[in-house]
Design a protein around this motif. Structure first.
Motif, short mmCIF file in Angstrom:
data_model
loop_
_atom_site.label_atom_id
_atom_site.label_comp_id
_atom_site.label_asym_id
_atom_site.label_seq_id
_atom_site.Cartn_x
_atom_site.Cartn_y
_atom_site.Cartn_z
N LEU A 86 -6.28 7.93 34.54
CA LEU A 86 -6.40 9.66 35.22
C LEU A 86 -5.44 9.27 34.23
O LEU A 86 -5.35 10.69 34.22
CB LEU A 86 -5.72 9.26 36.30
N LEU A 87 -4.91 8.82 33.61
CA LEU A 87 -2.77 9.40 32.87
C LEU A 87 -3.92 9.67 31.32
O LEU A 87 -3.43 11.32 31.60
CB LEU A 87 -2.12 8.39 32.14
N THR A 88 -4.71 9.17 31.27
CA THR A 88 -4.69 9.56 29.75
C THR A 88 -6.77 11.09 30.18
O THR A 88 -6.13 11.44 28.48
CB THR A 88 -6.36 8.16 29.50
N ARG A 89 -6.88 11.00 30.77
CA ARG A 89 -7.85 12.06 31.27
C ARG A 89 -6.83 12.83 31.06
O ARG A 89 -7.32 14.32 30.12
CB ARG A 89 -8.25 11.99 32.58
N GLY A 90 -5.79 13.37 32.27
CA GLY A 90 -5.17 14.26 31.67
C GLY A 90 -4.43 14.81 30.77
O GLY A 90 -4.05 15.93 30.48
N LEU A 91 -4.12 13.52 29.92
CA LEU A 91 -3.49 14.32 29.20
C LEU A 91 -4.25 14.62 27.76
O LEU A 91 -4.52 15.51 27.07
CB LEU A 91 -3.09 12.78 27.84
N TYR A 92 -6.08 13.83 28.38
CA TYR A 92 -7.23 14.59 27.05
C TYR A 92 -7.24 16.00 27.67
O TYR A 92 -7.55 16.59 26.38
CB TYR A 92 -8.15 13.67 27.19
N GLN A 93 -7.56 16.65 28.54
CA GLN A 93 -7.31 17.74 29.12
C GLN A 93 -6.43 18.66 28.29
O GLN A 93 -6.70 19.89 27.94
CB GLN A 93 -7.90 17.34 30.90
N ASN A 94 -5.12 17.93 28.47
CA ASN A 94 -4.52 19.13 28.05
C ASN A 94 -4.30 18.95 26.35
O ASN A 94 -3.37 19.87 25.86
CB ASN A 94 -2.55 18.40 28.25
N TYR A 95 -4.53 17.95 25.74
CA TYR A 95 -4.77 17.87 23.83
C TYR A 95 -6.13 19.20 23.45
O TYR A 95 -5.43 19.70 23.40
CB TYR A 95 -5.42 16.52 24.32
N GLN A 96 -7.26 19.02 24.50
CA GLN A 96 -8.09 19.88 24.32
C GLN A 96 -7.99 21.58 25.12
O GLN A 96 -8.16 22.31 23.61
CB GLN A 96 -9.24 19.75 25.47
N ALA A 97 -6.99 21.73 26.27
CA ALA A 97 -6.41 23.62 25.78
C ALA A 97 -5.24 23.04 24.96
O ALA A 97 -5.26 24.51 25.34
CB ALA A 97 -6.07 23.21 27.41
N GLY A 98 -4.68 22.56 24.52
CA GLY A 98 -3.49 23.13 23.91
C GLY A 98 -2.54 22.81 24.93
O GLY A 98 -1.07 23.37 24.01
N ILE A 99 -2.22 22.64 24.90
CA ILE A 99 -0.74 22.46 26.44
C ILE A 99 -0.25 20.77 26.32
O ILE A 99 -0.78 19.78 26.24
CB ILE A 99 -1.55 22.38 27.83
N VAL A 100 1.50 21.72 25.82
CA VAL A 100 1.78 20.31 25.63
C VAL A 100 3.76 20.71 27.10
O VAL A 100 3.58 21.54 27.77
CB VAL A 100 2.60 20.58 24.56
N THR A 101 4.47 19.78 26.99
CA THR A 101 5.59 19.72 28.36
C THR A 101 6.80 19.68 27.50
O THR A 101 7.12 18.96 26.30
CB THR A 101 5.61 18.54 29.20
N ARG A 102 7.89 19.89 28.41
CA ARG A 102 8.55 19.77 27.71
C ARG A 102 10.10 19.70 29.18
O ARG A 102 9.42 20.23 30.22
CB ARG A 102 9.93 21.19 27.16
#
Length: 180
Positions: A86-102
């Motif tokens: 689940l964690l990896t999938r969420g990070l991968y989706q953000n990677y594909q969408a170009g989204i990062v967090t602060r």
């Protein structure tokens, strides 16, 4: 945590998810070897060890979210099985969408001890995480990412011993606004 919540929507069999739709396209994730929970528990107070594993998982996830690194090496130190996926999938989706967090979300986990059907120890974690004042989602360009605003959300997790260390094995992140 939006990455995990979006992945919850996409993951079959999980009940909690945040508002926002995941893309309809399947995502290819790197293969990860996942070992089964071991009956050997780490030395020490199991509640403390389970809490440390849970908080360590979120610390690693938060660090990985800053660059959307779905192959972040510390994730599998604290999570295994469905939780790691689940964690990896969420990070991968953000990677594909170009989204990062602060920022840094806050956590306040409550841990209760149980036993699995096989008699091995298991910790159940209930948490109300809050990323409303700290976490923000951005495109890699630096512009704010669209989507639901951060907030308080209910989290359920199971933590089990794996060859002398405790790892989160299941994780449900409910939608924003589920904590009072």
């Amino acid at each position: 945590m939006r990455a995990v919540a979006v992945a919850c929507c996409a993951a079959a069999g999980l009940t909690g998810c945040a508002a926002g739709a995941a893309s309809g396209q399947p995502t290819a994730l790197p293969d990860r070897t996942v070992s089964a929970p071991g009956s050997t528990a780490a030395a020490g107070d199991p509640r403390v060890l389970a809490r440390q594993a849970y908080l360590g998982m979120w610390q690693a996830f938060t660090a990985a979210s800053r660059t959307a690194d779905y192959q972040y090496p510390s994730l599998d130190r604290y999570a295994a099985g469905a939780a790691l996926e689940l964690l990896t999938r969420g990070l991968y989706q953000n990677y594909q969408a170009g989204i990062v967090t602060r920022g840094e979300p806050t956590f306040d986990p409550a841990v209760t001890m149980t036993k699995t059907s096989l008699g091995t120890p298991e910790a159940k974690v209930t948490d109300c995480s809050d990323d409303s004042s700290a976490a923000a989602y951005y495109k890699k360009s630096g512009k704010p990412a669209p989507g639901e605003p951060p907030g308080r959300q209910l989290i359920y997790a199971s933590v089990q011993p794996f060859d002398g260390t405790w790892k989160v094995t299941s994780l449900v992140v409910e939608k924003e606004g589920t904590c009072d």
